[in-house]
Motif scaffolding. Structure first.
Motif, mmCIF file in Angstrom:
data_model
loop_
_atom_site.group_PDB
_atom_site.id
_atom_site.type_symbol
_atom_site.label_atom_id
_atom_site.label_comp_id
_atom_site.label_asym_id
_atom_site.label_seq_id
_atom_site.Cartn_x
_atom_site.Cartn_y
_atom_site.Cartn_z
ATOM 1 N N LYS A 102 0.861 -1.192 0.000
ATOM 2 C CA LYS A 102 0.000 0.000 0.000
ATOM 3 C C LYS A 102 0.890 1.232 0.000
ATOM 4 O O LYS A 102 1.947 1.251 0.615
ATOM 5 N N HIS A 103 0.440 2.268 -0.701
ATOM 6 C CA HIS A 103 1.277 3.456 -0.820
ATOM 7 C C HIS A 103 0.415 4.707 -0.908
ATOM 8 O O HIS A 103 -0.431 4.821 -1.796
ATOM 9 N N LYS A 104 0.628 5.620 0.042
ATOM 10 C CA LYS A 104 -0.088 6.908 -0.003
ATOM 11 C C LYS A 104 0.674 7.872 -0.893
ATOM 12 O O LYS A 104 1.901 7.838 -0.958
ATOM 13 N N LYS A 105 -0.063 8.764 -1.539
ATOM 14 C CA LYS A 105 0.465 9.583 -2.641
ATOM 15 C C LYS A 105 1.793 10.282 -2.336
ATOM 16 O O LYS A 105 2.737 10.181 -3.088
ATOM 17 N N ASN A 106 1.880 11.005 -1.249
ATOM 18 C CA ASN A 106 3.092 11.789 -0.998
ATOM 19 C C ASN A 106 4.040 11.138 0.007
ATOM 20 O O ASN A 106 4.896 11.793 0.589
ATOM 21 N N GLU A 107 3.861 9.847 0.207
ATOM 22 C CA GLU A 107 4.735 9.137 1.148
ATOM 23 C C GLU A 107 5.591 8.112 0.409
ATOM 24 O O GLU A 107 5.211 7.618 -0.643
ATOM 25 N N GLU A 108 6.730 7.798 1.015
ATOM 26 C CA GLU A 108 7.591 6.773 0.437
ATOM 27 C C GLU A 108 6.911 5.406 0.586
ATOM 28 O O GLU A 108 6.277 5.148 1.606
ATOM 29 N N PRO A 109 7.033 4.520 -0.415
ATOM 30 C CA PRO A 109 6.380 3.207 -0.291
ATOM 31 C C PRO A 109 7.074 2.342 0.757
ATOM 32 O O PRO A 109 8.252 2.529 1.054
ATOM 33 N N TYR A 110 6.308 1.391 1.318
ATOM 34 C CA TYR A 110 6.874 0.437 2.273
ATOM 35 C C TYR A 110 6.577 -0.971 1.757
ATOM 36 O O TYR A 110 5.415 -1.342 1.579
ATOM 37 N N PHE A 111 7.626 -1.734 1.484
ATOM 38 C CA PHE A 111 7.480 -3.045 0.846
ATOM 39 C C PHE A 111 7.357 -4.189 1.853
ATOM 40 O O PHE A 111 7.734 -5.320 1.583
ATOM 41 N N ARG A 112 6.895 -3.853 3.033
ATOM 42 C CA ARG A 112 6.572 -4.841 4.058
ATOM 43 C C ARG A 112 7.793 -5.671 4.443
ATOM 44 O O ARG A 112 8.876 -5.134 4.639
ATOM 45 N N SER A 113 7.639 -6.990 4.537
ATOM 46 C CA SER A 113 8.707 -7.827 5.101
ATOM 47 C C SER A 113 9.968 -7.873 4.236
ATOM 48 O O SER A 113 11.016 -8.332 4.687
ATOM 49 N N ILE A 114 9.880 -7.412 2.973
ATOM 50 C CA ILE A 114 11.083 -7.449 2.110
ATOM 51 C C ILE A 114 11.667 -6.059 1.878
ATOM 52 O O ILE A 114 12.530 -5.886 1.020
ATOM 53 N N HIS A 115 11.209 -5.053 2.646
ATOM 54 C CA HIS A 115 11.651 -3.675 2.396
ATOM 55 C C HIS A 115 13.182 -3.555 2.460
ATOM 56 O O HIS A 115 13.808 -3.021 1.542
ATOM 57 N N ASN A 116 13.771 -4.067 3.542
ATOM 58 C CA ASN A 116 15.232 -3.964 3.684
ATOM 59 C C ASN A 116 15.950 -4.813 2.644
ATOM 60 O O ASN A 116 17.025 -4.456 2.160
ATOM 61 N N PHE A 117 15.343 -5.950 2.297
ATOM 62 C CA PHE A 117 15.952 -6.823 1.290
ATOM 63 C C PHE A 117 16.004 -6.137 -0.073
ATOM 64 O O PHE A 117 16.972 -6.302 -0.818
#
Length: 453
Positions: A102-117
């Motif tokens: 999920k991604h809000k318009k003016n925010e950076e996306p968050y890729f959940r459990s694989i974000h750091n990967f």
């Protein structure tokens, strides 16, 4: 494949399509003419080559070429392959990682459990050659996110040479939108690997017909009233697992105790845990409504080695290498949280090196021999799963338990193993390096059908 850095330069006439390189590089790449086609992603563009005095391993790209290739204007280190028969220079790989977030318009996306990967993959490709972006299957070819100056930024980006599937949800993979996305990839001739989640029953069916693996596979069947009765009669402990489950969720453990059975569940939080005592006749009518009409398997419980009275198994990560062979990239012991019967990290488990986990139960030399045996079993399992599964398989997480007499058992196979743990202390872990190498190989293999521009 030589590594080349492409560097943006400003030009006065925006309609000129040319690149600059040193005469040394021109000779090294064995160009026969000063007019070639360059490919980045799935696009081919005709350009003139101007040889100038400059750094030998660089190619200067005017900014209009970056726009044509849908590349953000910055420096890139890329692998270069020149195909004389096509008079084309392929630069890449461009790797797309598809996931759901999920991604809000003016925010950076968050890729959940694989974000750091994802960040780790970006870092590995920046060092080793290539460009990674992350996208949602709904936004394919319209928008992706690339990493720059510590942030994930949105842009229209090149069609990738290869796609790594890290969709989090089986439900999405079964859905119509995802199937349309997969059809587009087929039309565009873009390979995708780790095509989908594997079901526990599918894995069991793939493996059970291999005679040499029989003795490593717990007795398993689909959940029915009759099968449950047989398993409850036959074994001290029985596990009931969702066919499409992951991360240790929604699992039931049924244990025989004198004249009754004790049922535990991984559904509730630790603070809410309770054991249910049931008679033989009460088992099925009690469990059946808890399964919510989902397909479950029943599996023989194996009395496994424990660590300080906590459950323990081993996650063996296997990857396909550039020579098309399966290799083990890491092995970790997973120790369950107290009061949990599943060892998953998502349920509070912790990891340990396999040697440290085994040395209380056996000698160091026996432990080393057993770890080598686990690796062999995992590689053999990966070979069979790859051979019998549709699509391209490049990565598997194989869970192995060790019983009280030191015999390994195949517990589970995961086509999208967790990225939250490994035994490596390096910044770019072995699994990230393996994914990068496999993507580079797939991209190199798929450079035959290209789109002219």
């Amino acid at each position: 494949m030589p590594l080349i850095t492409i560097v943006p330069i400003k030009i006065a006439i925006k309609t000129d399509f040319f690149v600059q390189m040193s005469s040394q590089l021109f000779k090294q790449l064995q160009f026969k003419t000063d007019e070639i086609k360059i490919s980045i992603g799935k696009k081919l563009v005709k350009v003139k080559i101007r040889t100038v005095e400059m750094t030998p391993n660089e190619i200067h790209f005017p900014e209009n070429l970056f726009q044509l290739f849908c590349l953000p204007s910055q420096r890139y280190k890329l692998h270069a392959i020149y195909k004389e028969e096509m008079n084309s220079l392929f630069l890449g790989p461009i790797i797309g990682l598809v996931t759901d977030f999920k991604h809000k318009k003016n925010e950076e996306p968050y890729f959940r459990s694989i974000h750091n990967f994802c960040e780790e993959l970006h870092q590995g490709l920046t060092e080793n050659g290539g460009f990674l972006y992350v996208f949602s299957y709904q936004d394919f070819s319209d928008k992706g996110y690339f990493f720059e100056s510590g942030n994930w930024k949105s842009a229209t980006l090149p069609l990738p040479n290869v796609i790594y599937n890290r969709i989090h949800s089986r439900r999405i993979e079964f859905g119509k939108e995802y199937h349309l996305f997969r059809s587009r990839l087929t039309e565009l001739n873009i390979p995708i690997f780790n095509d989908r989640f594997l079901s526990k029953w599918e894995v069991h069916e793939h493996l059970i017909h291999e005679n040499h693996l029989h003795s490593y596979i717990p007795d398993t069947n689909l959940f029915t009233k009759d099968n449950l009765a047989v398993f409850a009669e036959k074994y001290e402990t029985v596990f009931i697992k969702p066919v499409h489950g992951s991360q240790g969720r929604n699992i039931f453990k049924l244990k025989k105790e004198n004249s009754h059975f004790v049922l535990e569940s991984s559904i509730r939080k630790q603070s809410e845990k309770e054991e249910i005592n049931l008679s033989f006749e009460e088992i099925y009518p009690f469990i059946k409504p808890l399964l919510n009409n989902r397909i479950y398997i029943i599996q023989q419980g194996i009395p496994l080695l424990t660590y300080q009275d906590r459950g323990m198994d081993y996650r063996v990560l296997c990857h396909k290498n550039p020579q098309d062979n399966w290799v083990v990239t890491s092995v970790v012991a997973r120790i369950s949280a107290e009061d949990e019967f599943v060892s998953n990290i998502a349920r509070g488990g912790e990891i340990m090196t396999p040697l440290n986990a085994l040395k209380d139960s056996m000698s160091i030399s026996d432990a080393k021999w057993l770890i080598a045996q686990m690796k062999e079993l995992a590689i053999e399992t990966a070979l069979i799963i790859e051979r019998k599964s549709s699509g391209i398989t490049g990565e598997l997480g194989i869970d192995i338990g060790i019983d009280q007499v030191g015999k390994p058992w195949l517990i589970e196979v995961n086509s999208k193993p967790s990225k939250n743990f490994e035994d490596g202390q390096m910044k770019i872990r072995p699994s990230a390096k393996a994914i990068i190498q496999f993507c580079t190989k797939l991209a190199s293999d798929s450079t035959s059908e290209m789109e002219d521009s």
